[in-house]
Design a protein around this motif. Structure first.
Motif, short mmCIF file in Angstrom:
data_model
loop_
_atom_site.label_atom_id
_atom_site.label_comp_id
_atom_site.label_asym_id
_atom_site.label_seq_id
_atom_site.Cartn_x
_atom_site.Cartn_y
_atom_site.Cartn_z
N ALA B 224 -7.13 5.03 7.87
CA ALA B 224 -7.42 5.22 9.29
C ALA B 224 -8.35 6.41 9.50
CB ALA B 224 -6.11 5.45 10.06
N ALA B 227 -11.83 5.34 9.11
CA ALA B 227 -12.27 4.49 10.22
C ALA B 227 -12.63 5.33 11.43
CB ALA B 227 -11.16 3.50 10.57
N LEU B 246 -10.92 -1.14 17.06
CA LEU B 246 -10.29 -1.02 15.75
C LEU B 246 -8.98 -1.79 15.78
CD1 LEU B 246 -10.66 2.76 14.86
CD2 LEU B 246 -11.81 0.85 13.76
N GLN B 248 -5.63 -3.45 13.12
CA GLN B 248 -5.01 -3.36 11.80
C GLN B 248 -5.52 -4.50 10.91
OE1 GLN B 248 -1.33 -3.30 13.81
NE2 GLN B 248 -0.69 -1.41 12.80
N GLY B 249 -5.54 -4.23 9.61
CA GLY B 249 -6.16 -5.14 8.66
C GLY B 249 -5.63 -6.56 8.70
N SER B 259 -7.03 -1.98 5.30
CA SER B 259 -5.99 -1.45 6.18
C SER B 259 -6.39 -1.51 7.66
CB SER B 259 -5.69 -0.03 5.72
OG SER B 259 -5.24 0.75 6.76
N LEU B 260 -7.69 -1.29 7.93
CA LEU B 260 -8.17 -1.36 9.32
C LEU B 260 -9.52 -2.07 9.37
CD1 LEU B 260 -6.77 1.71 9.20
CD2 LEU B 260 -7.76 1.79 11.48
N TRP B 261 -9.74 -2.74 10.46
CA TRP B 261 -11.08 -3.30 10.71
C TRP B 261 -11.71 -2.63 11.92
CZ3 TRP B 261 -13.60 -6.27 7.46
CH2 TRP B 261 -12.88 -7.07 6.54
N TRP B 335 -3.55 7.29 17.22
CA TRP B 335 -3.30 6.18 16.28
C TRP B 335 -2.32 6.63 15.18
CZ3 TRP B 335 -5.77 1.17 15.76
CH2 TRP B 335 -5.52 0.52 14.54
N GLN B 339 2.25 6.00 14.59
CA GLN B 339 2.74 5.37 13.35
C GLN B 339 4.18 5.77 13.02
OE1 GLN B 339 0.86 3.20 11.74
NE2 GLN B 339 -1.18 3.62 12.52
#
Lengths: 464, 437, 390
Positions: B224, B227, B246, B248-249, B259-261, B335, B339
């Motif tokens: 993250a 990103a 953004l 999650q993957g 893990s993230l896009w 973000w 978590q």
């Protein structure tokens, strides 16, 4: 005004920041419009706390308060027709925060728009609204008028760039509206305050959104031998799906005054020019500029020139921004209309404006935000001529009417103030005006703030 | 309220086929409350008359479009009538040359977008569930989607409104020009007021030219932190992405395991898009991205990505949906801060961030008993970070002790004063807005 | 009698002001005070009100009119081209005529009439500036060039260094010149700018210079220069500013700057010496001399000329202009501080000017603000770059 009130004001802001002599009152009886109204006292607070104490005092004694920034208002919004306290925010110029990572700045209301731009430039950021008066108009004033400017065609007006306000209410309470984050829950009070012309609260600080300075800028000057061709080109450019950063028009009369003042390089033998600026990424700028040039040529443009240097560009803009001020070279006074119409109506409305000028025998110059359809016909006159003011006001009222008939409105960015208050019924039904009155009452139930502006009196003659 | 008695009174305004009663009203339930009648006025005049009637009778009334945003709000204090605005679906004035569109509040966004796309124009509102959402509903909720980054929200795009008031009067506010400062900007009062000040019956919007080309760029990250470094670089650059989200993957199908896009849309001419794609690639490389690719908007995969980022808050099945707002640079810390909910086993999360807007959508699956605690925690967290949180979705029983808008601030007395004047009888969506206005 | 007819001729010019307020951005006094009374728009409205019978003459009105640097930035930037110089000059004449001069200016007027210098000293003391120098300065002798020193440089120790430097440069260049000593009278500018005539002073000075058969009158004082050049009647000799003469001497090769100027630099300073030049209003905007001083500076080895954010015709006044220092010394000092800040922002190491008044106000500002930036005259900078005579 009661001596004890003056003394208390002096205690609040310091004796040197309270003015009551006739000379001083006269100096705060005017703005850049043709209206006047003398206050009873002028105060210069330097902090929100002082503004709050002044408002609480005014509330306790039921004294009208007229907030004022640089005094560049074009609709009589900053004069004091009912007397009272002129609250000048010119000393509140602190930059509270330049927050580049969050693309925000928090500044006090008395800061000039241009000063903010100068502060931001080294960071590579800008604040988009750029009223022509930006070197001497304050952010607080810009908020009060929902100021526009040439670049608002692409970027929107003040309301699209202000996210938070610190406001002193009629009774001295200080509230924070909005903030750095979007969409504060509840009603969009920031949206209501922007453009409320100092009638809902005294804005003491503003949180604005910052934009990255564009990678490239290209400024074109399209020269026309007829006004119709120029205004049609405006319509055609937009219709072609191009949204330039600016699309400004200036006619021959204005170009002559501006050239004399600034030697910017405007062709004084042409009927009209368009100042078209593109900004953004450099990659397709050339191509868009070519398309614009073709559209202009199809509308009989004599030439389309490109500013070759930053200096040439600055000169063109200095001329454009100075246009109103330069009219003193033609006639000592002007009344500027601010009607806004759908762009396609421009050719017709401009012909009607010209016809009105001829009918009244009044010279009318045009320099305006054509891309937004926001006209600025300047009716030029010499106030010493017997009966001329009445004539000018009648011509002005006719122009307002034709703008409304063309599907537009009576003011795009200068505000209602005192000047256009009689035009309000042209665009707002009694019920809509009543709605505005509800807003006024919700914010200022006793009617202390900038009384006599924006809202026409009710039919019963009760001040709004 | 006795439906029979209501029907008689409503019958003076509407014809019988415009009114529904009994079980059919279940379609208009709000927070478990069902209205006695659903009224379907044909025009603004009828809306006004109905509102005047409700005011007179003290009936609680909730305006309805297609209900895509109706869950947002506190439990109605009183709910007697639903106002179905679906019949107000007239295209009043499509002025393509001036890039404006005036249409009835009941028009679906989709139908209007199809209309203007025919002339290569764009109505750039892309809220969740845009397939069904109505123009009036989107405006009343100031709903927005990814492309707010470039085009702004309803607040920025709406030029004028027609509104029916509780007095029964119908007024026009704003106009059809972009610049308009004649009197107070009442459009701002109604946009985002969730039907609590008046009922929007017609909307004038600003349109934009359709860009020659649109593409999606997908950038995959393992961490993250990387990103958000990438995002900060993009936002602090001269590039002009239309949107930047953004996720999650796992939510992007058929792609490598990241893990993230980062999902970015670009618009403009081919050169401008490709140049930005190249620059994004460089920035992504600098931020240790694992994967960079582009998709054309019109391809099925491009459309899938569009729907994913646009609709996620609406289609995700979780019982808790929270929209958090913070200053834009704080989205990364937000973000990571949320978590812990997952780490501590309190909830399983689905996240969607719009860093350029300072927005994070959090969709959570958790034990029912925990939902309101999680919601309050998130409101407090956003507040600490200089923002706020709106609980978009939560089972109604949790709303009893929770204001979904958060705690009212110093500006609340002004809102109360506005509400008191615009809706003196307190009949419009009563109790649903902030501070249970 | 209020003698308003003295103001009436300026009515048309005043009406050209459209009240756009752009002069707020230009006016250094407004910048410091942020009050409408400071700015041209406001003063014009006050004077119009007098003409329209809405305002009476008052000490405050007079104070506002005279609280002005007469720097003419308002006129320089006015879009309508309002000739504020004519308007305010007319207003001051009117005020002086009706006996409304502010007290400090009345006192100044008395001193000049009585002693022929602004300091009120015995005019024979005009030699003070050179008395501690080991230099023979010719005075009262026929010469090609008469050096008109001006009251401030003659009598205010803080700026003696300007004429001292200038005469040393002249002597090394072999220029034949003479001073007037006690025969030099105030040029008259302080009176003129207060709204008075200075006829007798002008006549005396012209005769004194002509007696020496000079072809040139040179002065280091921009106010004397401006007055001689534009207000005095035509004379048989030419008037030039010291910087024009210095530039010519360099270009003719009669002066050869040999090394970088010897000024104190910060320990870590490297590269060429960053010199900025402050345009005196009387020399630049009012007389059009912008290049000569810059030509001198750029002719010096190891010097880089850097401009401040405002320069040439838009240069901000140092705060010492007009009668402001007499009327409100604190305000004058405040404005000087702002100009000095401009020099700091330009990262200049030396602030050079060509006017004893600018040098005083800016030098005092530097001292007050503990800014370690030397403030010096073009002639001083040049002298420091010349070889010591063998």
């Amino acid at each position: 005004m009661d001596e004890s009130i003056i003394r208390t004001l002096q205690e609040i802001v310091g004796p040197e920041h309270v003015l009551t002599d006739p000379e001083d009152l006269l100096l705060y009886a005017y703005d850049a419009s043709i209206h006047a109204g003398r206050p009873d006292v002028v105060v210069f607070p330097e902090s929100t706390e002082q503004v709050s104490r002044v408002m609480a005092l005014a509330h306790a004694h039921h004294i009208p308060v007229i907030p004022r920034g640089g005094g560049t208002n074009l609709s009589g919004g900053s004069v004091a027709p009912q007397g009272g306290i002129v609250l000048t925010l010119s000393r509140m110029t602190k930059v509270r925060e330049i927050d580049i990572p969050n693309q925000r700045a928090v500044v006090e209301a008395g800061l000039y728009n241009l000063t903010l731009q100068e502060i931001l430039a080294p960071y590579g950021y800008l604040y988009a609204p750029d009223p022509a008066s930006q070197k001497v108009s304050t952010l607080g004033g810009n908020v009060a008028e929902n100021a526009g400017g040439p670049h608002c065609l692409k970027y929107g007006v003040t309301t699209n760039h202000v996210l938070g306000l610190e406001v002193v209410l009629y009774d001295g309470r200080v509230v924070q509206l909005g903030g750095k984050a979007f969409d504060t829950p509840g009603y969009d009070l920031v949206g209501l305050l922007v453009g409320s012309e100092g009638t809902l609260g005294v804005v003491t600080a503003v949180t604005v959104r910052l934009l990255h300075v564009p990678e490239a800028i290209k400024t074109l000057l399209a020269i026309f031998d007829d006004l119709d061709g120029a205004s049609q080109a405006v319509s055609d450019i937009i219709a072609a799906g191009i949204v330039p950063a600016t699309l400004e028009m200036m006619d021959q009369l204005m170009m002559r005054a501006v050239e004399e003042a600034t030697h910017a390089g405007y062709p004084t033998d042409a009927e009209a020019v368009l100042i078209i600026e593109l900004d953004g990424l450099k990659d397709d700028m050339e191509e868009i500029a070519d398309r614009i040039a073709q559209i202009c040529q199809r509308n009989r443009a004599r030439a389309v020139q490109v500013a070759r240097t930053a200096e040439e560009r600055d000169k063109l803009w200095a001329g454009r921004r100075g246009a109103f001020g330069a009219t003193g070279r033609i006639k000592p006074a002007y009344l500027v209309n601010d009607g806004t119409v759908p762009r396609t109506a421009l050719p017709q409305v401009l012909r009607q404006v010209r016809e009105i000028g001829q009918r009244y025998g009044l010279p009318i110059g045009n320099v305006f935000h054509a891309g937004d359809g926001n006209l600025h016909p300047l009716i030029l006159f010499d106030p010493r001529e017997e009966g001329i003011l009445e004539l000018v006001e009648r011509a002005g009222a006719e122009i307002m009417r034709i703008c409304v008939e063309a599907g537009g409105t009576i003011t795009g960015e200068h505000g209602i103030g005192l000047e256009k208050i009689h035009g309000m019924p042209l665009i707002a039904s009694p019920a809509a005006i009543q709605n505005m009155r509800w807003v006024k009452e919700a914010f200022d139930p006793v009617g202390l703030l900038n009384p006599g502006k924006v809202l026409p009196q009710t039919s019963e003659g009760v001040p709004a | 309220m006795n439906p029979e008695e209501m029907l008689t009174k409503v019958g003076r305004v509407l014809s019988p086929h415009q009114v529904i009663t009994s079980d059919l009203c279940s379609a208009c339930e709000v927070d478990g409350k069902r209205p006695a009648i659903v009224a379907r006025p044909q025009d603004a005049g009828e809306v006004g008359e109905l509102l005047a009637l409700c005011s007179h009778e003290g009936w609680g009334v909730i305006p309805w479009g297609s209900g895509t945003q109706i869950g947002i709000g506190n439990i109605p204090r009183r709910y007697d009538a639903a106002l179905d605005l679906g019949a107000l679906d007239e295209i009043v004035d499509y002025d393509a040359a001036n890039l404006t569109l005036t249409a009835g509040a009941g028009c679906t966004l989709r139908s209007l977008q199809e209309l203007v796309e025919g002339k290569r124009q764009l109505l750039p509102l892309d809220p969740p569930a845009a397939e069904r959402a109505t123009l009036g509903g989107v405006v009343a909720a100031n709903a927005f989607g990814p492309s707010r980054l470039r085009y702004g929200a309803a607040r920025d795009i709406v030029l004028g409104l027609q509104v029916a008031l509780t007095s029964g009067e119908v007024i026009d506010v704003g106009g059809k020009t972009v610049k308009n400062v004649a009197g107070y900007d009442l459009t701002k009062a109604f946009v985002g007021s969730y039907g609590t000040l008046g009922v929007i019956t017609r909307v004038t919007c600003r349109l934009f030219p359709m860009p020659p080309e649109r593409r999606w760029v997908l950038v995959g990250f393992d961490r993250a932190g990387d990103a958000f470094d990438f995002v900060q670089k993009v936002l602090d650059s001269v590039l002009l992405p239309t949107s930047l989200d953004l996720v999650q993957g796992r939510v992007v199908p058929n792609r490598s395991d990241v893990s993230l896009w980062g999902i970015i849309s670009l618009e403009g001419t081919h050169e401008v898009i490709q140049r930005q794609y190249r620059d994004l690639g460089t920035m992504a490389g600098g931020a240790h991205a694992r994967h960079v690719e582009q998709l054309a908007d019109e391809e099925p995969e491009g459309q899938q990505v569009r729907r994913l980022v646009q609709d996620m808050p609406a289609v995700s099945p979780e019982p808790l949906v929270v929209r958090l707002y913070v200053p834009i640079s704080a989205v990364g810390s937000l973000w990571s801060a949320v978590q812990h909910l997952e780490a501590e086993g309190q909830a399983s999360l689905n996240l969607l961030a719009r860093p350029g807007l300072g927005v994070l959508y959090l969709m959570a699956q958790a034990r029912d008993a925990h939902l309101s605690t999680i919601a309050s925690t998130l409101q407090a967290l956003a507040g600490e970070m200089g923002g706020h949180a709106i609980i978009e979705r939560i089972p109604p029983e949790h709303k009893v002790h929770l204001d979904v808008w958060g705690t009212p601030r110093s500006d609340w007395p002004l809102m109360q004063a506005l509400k008191a004047r615009f809706d003196p009888a307190g009949i419009l969506s009563p109790g649903r807005f902030i501070g249970r206005l | 009698m209020d003698f308003k007819e003295l103001l009436a001729p300026y009515m048309d010019e005043m009406l050209r002001c459209t009240r756009c307020g752009f002069c707020q951005a230009a006016c250094p006094t407004y910048d410091a005070l942020r009050m409408e009374s400071a700015v041209a728009r406001g003063k014009i409205q006050l004077l119009l009100s007098v003409l329209n019978g809405r305002l009476d003459l008052s000490p405050k009105l007079s104070y506002y009119v005279y609280r002005c640097l007469d720097c003419r930035l308002c006129q320089q930037t006015c879009l309508s081209g309002v000739h504020t110089d004519e308007i305010f000059e007319g207003a001051r004449r009117w005020l002086a005529h009706v006996g409304a001069l502010p007290a400090p200016l009345q006192a100044l007027e008395q001193r000049v009439f009585a002693s022929h210098n602004i300091a009120g000293e015995d005019n024979a003391h005009r030699t003070l500036w050179r008395e501690n120098m080991n230099l023979e300065v010719p005075a009262g002798q026929p010469a090609e060039v008469v050096f008109f020193i001006g009251c401030v440089a003659s009598l205010y120790p803080m700026v003696y260094s300007i004429p001292q430097a200038f005469v040393q440069v002249l002597q090394r260049a072999g220029v034949s010149f003479s001073a007037l000593d006690g025969e030099e009278w105030c040029c008259g500018y302080p009176l003129i700018s207060a709204g008075r005539d200075a006829g007798p002073l002008m006549e005396h000075n012209i005769a004194a210079v002509e007696r020496l058969g000079a072809r040139w009158l040179v002065t280091t004082c921009p106010s004397c220069y401006h007055t001689w050049k534009t207000i005095y009647p035509p004379t048989s000799f030419q008037v030039m500013h010291a910087t024009e003469l210095l530039a010519a001497l360099i270009e003719e090769g009669r002066i050869r700057p040999a090394h970088p100027p010897t000024v104190r630099r910060a320990g870590d300073a490297a590269g060429p010496l960053r010199v900025t030049y402050h345009d005196p209003c009387d020399l630049g905007r009012k007389s059009g001399v912008y290049d000569a001083p810059r030509r001198v500076i750029t002719a010096l080895p190891g010097v880089e000329l850097v401009e401040m954010s405002t320069h040439h015709a838009l240069a901000t006044c140092c705060g010492g202009g007009g009668n402001l220092e007499s009327i409100d010394p604190e305000l004058s000092a405040q404005i000087a501080g702002r100009r000095l800040a401009q020099a700091q922002r330009a990262k200049a190491e030396v602030l050079v000017t060509a006017c004893q008044q600018c040098q005083r106000t800016l030098g005092m500002a530097a001292r007050r603000q503990r800014v370690r930036m030397p403030v010096m005259d073009v002639a001083e900078l040049l002298l420091s770059a010349m070889e010591e005579p063998a």
